[in-house]
Design an enzyme around this catalytic site. Sequence first.
Site, PDB file in Angstrom:
ATOM      1  N   ASN A  12       0.849  -1.137  -0.003  1.00 39.45           N
ATOM      2  CA  ASN A  12      -0.069   0.057   0.061  1.00 39.45           C
ATOM      3  C   ASN A  12       1.010   1.321   0.013  1.00 39.45           C
ATOM      4  O   ASN A  12       0.373   2.300   0.733  1.00 39.45           O
ATOM      5  CB  ASN A  12      -0.841   0.044   1.418  1.00 39.45           C
ATOM      6  CG  ASN A  12      -1.834  -0.965   1.132  1.00 39.45           C
ATOM      7  OD1 ASN A  12      -2.169  -1.586   0.222  1.00 39.45           O
ATOM      8  ND2 ASN A  12      -2.122  -1.477   2.239  1.00 39.45           N
ATOM      9  N   GLY A  14       1.857   2.556  -2.980  1.00 41.20           N
ATOM     10  CA  GLY A  14       1.691   3.395  -4.340  1.00 41.20           C
ATOM     11  C   GLY A  14       2.349   2.794  -5.333  1.00 41.20           C
ATOM     12  O   GLY A  14       2.725   3.594  -6.578  1.00 41.20           O
ATOM     13  N   ASP A  87       4.837  -5.751 -13.199  1.00 39.95           N
ATOM     14  CA  ASP A  87       3.754  -5.559 -11.835  1.00 39.95           C
ATOM     15  C   ASP A  87       3.985  -6.833 -11.118  1.00 39.95           C
ATOM     16  O   ASP A  87       4.037  -8.142 -11.768  1.00 39.95           O
ATOM     17  CB  ASP A  87       2.545  -5.367 -12.107  1.00 39.95           C
ATOM     18  CG  ASP A  87       1.661  -5.284 -11.229  1.00 39.95           C
ATOM     19  OD1 ASP A  87       2.040  -4.291 -10.273  1.00 39.95           O
ATOM     20  OD2 ASP A  87       0.700  -6.100 -10.858  1.00 39.95           O
ATOM     21  N   GLU A  88       4.463  -6.843  -9.888  1.00 34.46           N
ATOM     22  CA  GLU A  88       4.637  -7.794  -9.079  1.00 34.46           C
ATOM     23  C   GLU A  88       5.499  -8.998  -9.371  1.00 34.46           C
ATOM     24  O   GLU A  88       5.335 -10.017  -9.553  1.00 34.46           O
ATOM     25  CB  GLU A  88       3.060  -8.713  -8.919  1.00 34.46           C
ATOM     26  CG  GLU A  88       1.869  -7.830  -8.545  1.00 34.46           C
ATOM     27  CD  GLU A  88       1.824  -7.399  -7.284  1.00 34.46           C
ATOM     28  OE1 GLU A  88       2.890  -7.476  -6.493  1.00 34.46           O
ATOM     29  OE2 GLU A  88       0.715  -6.796  -6.789  1.00 34.46           O
ATOM     30  N   GLU A 172      -1.226 -14.594   0.366  1.00 28.46           N
ATOM     31  CA  GLU A 172      -2.850 -14.714   0.580  1.00 28.46           C
ATOM     32  C   GLU A 172      -3.453 -13.329  -0.133  1.00 28.46           C
ATOM     33  O   GLU A 172      -3.586 -12.462   0.436  1.00 28.46           O
ATOM     34  CB  GLU A 172      -3.022 -14.452   2.222  1.00 28.46           C
ATOM     35  CG  GLU A 172      -4.474 -14.676   2.419  1.00 28.46           C
ATOM     36  CD  GLU A 172      -4.975 -14.606   3.982  1.00 28.46           C
ATOM     37  OE1 GLU A 172      -6.045 -14.317   4.239  1.00 28.46           O
ATOM     38  OE2 GLU A 172      -3.900 -14.560   4.719  1.00 28.46           O
ATOM     39  N   VAL A 173      -3.511 -13.795  -1.432  1.00 28.31           N
ATOM     40  CA  VAL A 173      -4.119 -12.999  -2.326  1.00 28.31           C
ATOM     41  C   VAL A 173      -5.496 -12.556  -1.860  1.00 28.31           C
ATOM     42  O   VAL A 173      -6.529 -13.146  -1.651  1.00 28.31           O
ATOM     43  CB  VAL A 173      -4.321 -13.403  -3.771  1.00 28.31           C
ATOM     44  CG1 VAL A 173      -5.044 -12.205  -4.668  1.00 28.31           C
ATOM     45  CG2 VAL A 173      -2.612 -13.553  -4.256  1.00 28.31           C
TER      46      VAL A 173
END
Length: 208
Positions: A12, A14, A87-88, A172-173
């Site tokens: 979290n 950004g 991303d990720e 844990e999506v």
Amino acid sequence: MAKLHFLYSVMNAGKTTHLLQVRHNYIENGGHVLLFTSPIDDRFGVGKVRSRIGIEADATVLRKDEAIGAIVAAEHARKKVTAVLIDEVQFMTAEQVRQLAWIVDELGIPVMAYGLKNNVYGTLFSEAIQAMMALADDFQEIKQLCHCGRKATMILKFDPNGEAVRSGPVIEVGGESRYVSVCRPHWTKGDIGPAARQLLAEAVAAAE
């Protein structure tokens, strides 16, 4: 000169908003950008990258058995690729991260990979992150604050009673409400802070 950039943070902070802004800037200037994401996080649909403030973009889903180097090379041969955005990145494999370095070195395409550096247990998130820490040319921390005002560098997972979780699965999506970004001292103490405790109390009250 093209570089392999690793942009990391806690949760979290950004990261996705930053990624989508970079993508927008490239495209606005006529660039051809390839955006990849993981199939693991499908909260907003497979192949969707979406920030917490609501902006989103379509992305190519990269599975662990796919060769991102070959995918980018084929597209680059068809039309010059200006940049590759990830991303990720923590959900990639170490081999795929090595291919990111190859894309930079052999194709001359800058790569910007976004992800979590640490997991909730205070170690590097995955083998992909270990490879990224070894291979990246440039590191940029996207900062977030702990509830005490210090810089948050750790991710604390907690149970429905607000107690720190120190074992179990890392991923844990969809369980964002069970994580909070904190400084190292509060991670060590397992202190989730007043805001997280208030949210827990409200959830308990709503369930009664």
